[in-house]
Design a protein around this motif. Structure first.
Motif, PDB file in Angstrom:
ATOM      1  N   MET A  29       1.898 -12.741   5.703  1.00 16.05           N
ATOM      2  CA  MET A  29       0.862 -11.771   4.983  1.00 16.05           C
ATOM      3  C   MET A  29      -0.710 -12.603   5.133  1.00 16.05           C
ATOM      4  O   MET A  29      -0.561 -13.709   4.685  1.00 16.05           O
ATOM      5  CB  MET A  29       0.870 -11.338   3.766  1.00 16.05           C
ATOM      6  N   ARG A  49      -7.137  -4.970   0.771  1.00 13.65           N
ATOM      7  CA  ARG A  49      -6.188  -4.594  -0.447  1.00 13.65           C
ATOM      8  C   ARG A  49      -5.358  -3.371   0.245  1.00 13.65           C
ATOM      9  O   ARG A  49      -4.102  -3.510   0.281  1.00 13.65           O
ATOM     10  CB  ARG A  49      -6.330  -4.618  -1.816  1.00 13.65           C
ATOM     11  N   ARG A  50      -5.891  -2.515   0.583  1.00 14.09           N
ATOM     12  CA  ARG A  50      -5.129  -1.170   1.194  1.00 14.09           C
ATOM     13  C   ARG A  50      -4.525  -1.469   2.392  1.00 14.09           C
ATOM     14  O   ARG A  50      -3.428  -0.826   2.520  1.00 14.09           O
ATOM     15  CB  ARG A  50      -6.309  -0.114   1.353  1.00 14.09           C
ATOM     16  N   ALA A  51      -4.929  -2.398   3.135  1.00 10.08           N
ATOM     17  CA  ALA A  51      -4.258  -2.972   4.424  1.00 10.08           C
ATOM     18  C   ALA A  51      -3.112  -3.845   4.053  1.00 10.08           C
ATOM     19  O   ALA A  51      -2.318  -4.324   4.859  1.00 10.08           O
ATOM     20  CB  ALA A  51      -5.321  -3.488   5.249  1.00 10.08           C
ATOM     21  N   GLY A  52      -2.812  -4.159   2.793  1.00 14.79           N
ATOM     22  CA  GLY A  52      -1.519  -4.964   2.526  1.00 14.79           C
ATOM     23  C   GLY A  52      -2.181  -6.541   2.755  1.00 14.79           C
ATOM     24  O   GLY A  52      -1.244  -7.333   2.753  1.00 14.79           O
ATOM     25  N   GLU A  98      -3.461  -9.905   1.189  1.00  9.38           N
ATOM     26  CA  GLU A  98      -3.653 -10.589   0.213  1.00  9.38           C
ATOM     27  C   GLU A  98      -5.349 -11.102  -0.224  1.00  9.38           C
ATOM     28  O   GLU A  98      -5.758 -11.802   0.663  1.00  9.38           O
ATOM     29  CB  GLU A  98      -2.824 -11.889  -0.086  1.00  9.38           C
ATOM     30  N   ARG A 101      -3.275  -1.037  12.272  1.00 12.57           N
ATOM     31  CA  ARG A 101      -3.297  -1.071  10.651  1.00 12.57           C
ATOM     32  C   ARG A 101      -4.801  -0.627  10.449  1.00 12.57           C
ATOM     33  O   ARG A 101      -4.896   0.255   9.299  1.00 12.57           O
ATOM     34  CB  ARG A 101      -3.105  -2.486  10.318  1.00 12.57           C
ATOM     35  N   VAL A 141      -5.517   2.610   7.585  1.00 12.01           N
ATOM     36  CA  VAL A 141      -6.204   2.436   6.469  1.00 12.01           C
ATOM     37  C   VAL A 141      -7.199   3.613   6.707  1.00 12.01           C
ATOM     38  O   VAL A 141      -7.718   4.263   5.744  1.00 12.01           O
ATOM     39  CB  VAL A 141      -6.803   1.116   6.314  1.00 12.01           C
TER      40      VAL A 141
END
Length: 185
Positions: free
Chosen positions: A1, A25-28, A30, A172, A176
């Protein structure tokens, strides 16, 4: 990540800071927010932000991206911070991503990181502090290699989506963006 550092300075532009943090953060991805000191950050419109940590605590850590929110006097505080300047220069030397929006591209310029590059900023910001050979582009978001810049609060969502695309790919970003229900213009 992927890991991203968002330094938060007193007087930063909250719309930019929160949009960047939220969408990444919505995209995962960190995201670590770091204050220049250990106090809550009072943003330019009075919103109080609580950073995850301090810049000192993450100064030796590597990130895939360091992204600077703009706003004044927030960008002035970022520019004056020698720890951040060293982190930005180390990030560039390692070939990792740097990004800045609104008044914050001047931080990259003062660190010598926009020399010979294309960039954008809030109108007039880079005029007052030009980088040698830099070409100002009047566009919402400008990507030149691993440096991404953007104009201001109104472009924050496009900027954050561009950051997602750079770190996690177009699919991605599209995922989103679709969930945000943005209207087509």
């Amino acid at each position: 990540m992927a890991t991203v550092l968002v330094p938060l300075a007193q007087g930063c532009e909250e719309l930019e800071a929160v949009t960047i943090i939220d969408l990444l953060r919505r995209a995962g991805i960190e995201v670590i927010t770091a204050g220049l000191d250990d106090r809550p950050v009072r943003a330019s419109r009075g919103t109080v932000l609580l950073p995850d940590t301090t810049l000192d605590a993450v100064a030796d850590r590597d990130f895939d991206l360091i992204v600077l929110p703009g706003g004044l006097p927030g960008a002035d505080h970022l520019e004056a911070d020698s720890r951040l300047r060293q982190m930005l220069q180390r990030q560039a030397e390692a070939g990792r991503y740097l990004a800045a929006i609104c008044a914050a591209p001047k931080v990259l310029a003062s660190a010598g990181l926009l020399d010979g590059r294309e960039a954008t900023s809030y109108p007039g910001v880079l005029d007052r502090q030009p980088a040698p050979g830099m070409r100002y582009i009047d566009a919402p978001v400008v990507t030149d290699g691993r440096i991404i810049t953007s104009k201001g609060p109104g472009t924050a969502m496009d900027f954050a989506l561009s950051l997602i695309e750079a770190l996690a790919g177009r699919a991605r970003r599209d995922e989103v963006e679709a969930a945000l229900q943005r209207p087509s213009c």
